[in-house]
Design a protein around this motif. Sequence first.
Motif, PDB file in Angstrom:
ATOM      1  N   HIS A 133      82.989 -63.090  -7.634  1.00 44.41           N
ATOM      2  CA  HIS A 133      81.683 -63.204  -6.974  1.00 44.41           C
ATOM      3  C   HIS A 133      80.866 -64.342  -7.583  1.00 44.41           C
ATOM      4  O   HIS A 133      80.228 -65.128  -6.853  1.00 44.41           O
ATOM      5  CB  HIS A 133      80.936 -61.873  -7.098  1.00 44.41           C
ATOM      6  CG  HIS A 133      79.565 -61.902  -6.473  1.00 44.41           C
ATOM      7  ND1 HIS A 133      79.368 -62.053  -5.106  1.00 44.41           N
ATOM      8  CD2 HIS A 133      78.319 -61.814  -7.025  1.00 44.41           C
ATOM      9  CE1 HIS A 133      78.082 -62.048  -4.837  1.00 44.41           C
ATOM     10  NE2 HIS A 133      77.414 -61.910  -6.009  1.00 44.41           N
ATOM     11  N   GLN A 134      80.891 -64.436  -8.911  1.00 41.24           N
ATOM     12  CA  GLN A 134      80.182 -65.538  -9.570  1.00 41.24           C
ATOM     13  C   GLN A 134      80.792 -66.885  -9.190  1.00 41.24           C
ATOM     14  O   GLN A 134      80.088 -67.884  -9.045  1.00 41.24           O
ATOM     15  CB  GLN A 134      80.209 -65.333 -11.086  1.00 41.24           C
ATOM     16  CG  GLN A 134      79.398 -64.139 -11.554  1.00 41.24           C
ATOM     17  CD  GLN A 134      79.611 -63.851 -13.024  1.00 41.24           C
ATOM     18  OE1 GLN A 134      80.599 -64.328 -13.624  1.00 41.24           O
ATOM     19  NE2 GLN A 134      78.717 -63.054 -13.615  1.00 41.24           N
TER      20      GLN A 134
ATOM     21  N   ASP B 184      82.122 -67.628  -6.269  1.00 45.15           N
ATOM     22  CA  ASP B 184      81.614 -67.954  -4.939  1.00 45.15           C
ATOM     23  C   ASP B 184      80.196 -68.522  -5.016  1.00 45.15           C
ATOM     24  O   ASP B 184      79.847 -69.489  -4.338  1.00 45.15           O
ATOM     25  CB  ASP B 184      81.637 -66.716  -4.047  1.00 45.15           C
ATOM     26  CG  ASP B 184      83.056 -66.262  -3.740  1.00 45.15           C
ATOM     27  OD1 ASP B 184      83.985 -67.092  -3.938  1.00 45.15           O
ATOM     28  OD2 ASP B 184      83.228 -65.109  -3.313  1.00 45.15           O
TER      29      ASP B 184
END
Length: 437
Positions: free
Chosen positions: A339-340, A342
């Motif tokens: 997620h980080q 992205d």
Amino acid sequence: MAASERTKDLPFVRGDIAKFRHYVGVPLNPYDGPNIGTVFIFSSTPSKEGLSETHRSYLFETASHIIRHLEQAVEALEGKRLLKFNQGVASLLRMGSSAGLAAESAQEQPLPESRDKQQSLVSNLYNDSALRLYQLSATLLYDAFEFDGVRIQEPGPSGNFVNRNPAWNGSSILAEHLGPRAHKPQSLSHTLTSRLLELFPQGAVFQVLDEKSKIVAATSASDVALVDDPVISMELSRSFPGAVQIVLMPLWDTFHERTTGAVLGFANTQSRVYLGSTDLASISAFCTTIMTQVRRLEAQAMDKIKSDFLGSVSHEMRTPLHGMLSSLELLADIPHNAHQHDLLETARYSGLSLLDTIERVLYFSNISSGSYNLEHTGSNVPSEGLVHPSSLVQHKPAASPRESDTVEAINICEDIIHSESQRLRLKEAVQSEPSMG
């Protein structure tokens, strides 16, 4: 004439000048216009039978030859004046550009103190190029129309306008050129200038009569009348001492739809008679050329200001943006989850897109200012195995100016296309990378 009370005491009737008592004459009227003189023959004794038909024909033929000679002399004089006018307009068009004025300034000798003061009379609202153009225009008007002096000045402040520029010396004179026989004109009041521009928006030729308070204004061949405005009658001849003819022509700015100034030319003699039917049209065309060149200088100055502003803002924005992108690259080296990752790629893509937009703004500002460098921009575009078109152009023979402009425009368009392609490829890579992971 000797028997008439009105003419009996004239010197030539009494015989004080000549003893000829009998004469006959034929009028001279060039171009079938008004009589400008007469061809006379005199005799001390009268002819009982009058002139013979042969003598009459000879007298009329002589007058006809004189008329044709006068017409040819007038046409030759007008041809010389037209040549001067054309040369003046050509000089104004050639030297009216900023490059021409810069070249003239570099080649010019040091100016006398008096002329240098004339050029620096107005320093608050006009750049050096515009003031030099006005001074050049005053000199060309002086030469082309044979004035004794020419002044170009502003109409004056209107309303409650107050100029707070400390460099302003309070003068409204834009340029002035005085001949050796000219008297220094006095400062025209704002009231006089406003009245002149209000009553004569298309210009006028003023003839100062023997009585200084009586002035005749002509705007065309048929429109000639005595000026009944008290301000003009009292102040115009006082502002131009010694002048017997004064020509007024407003400077109309078609872009801003306003009168930015007035051209005032004056003559101290009647040796060069100025006519509303001919001279006003030529002076009007000359003044239109002046305003066209002034407008071009203003446009060039505004383009330079806008280009400098865009360039300065673009550079100021790129500096912190490069710092953000560098920080994102360093941050990507630190362990992080998907997620980080992205979020980092989204921020990186947004920064690159913003940087590309700023680069294009900078390129367009350089294009509008004429300082676009193909070699510099071409080196920033990755080739990725493709041959850049600019490298093919370098081996071609020297092209003409028109072909060079075409090639330059093509190369600029190709640079933009390559940059846009790179941005799209980067966008596709960023969008596809999370799904691949």
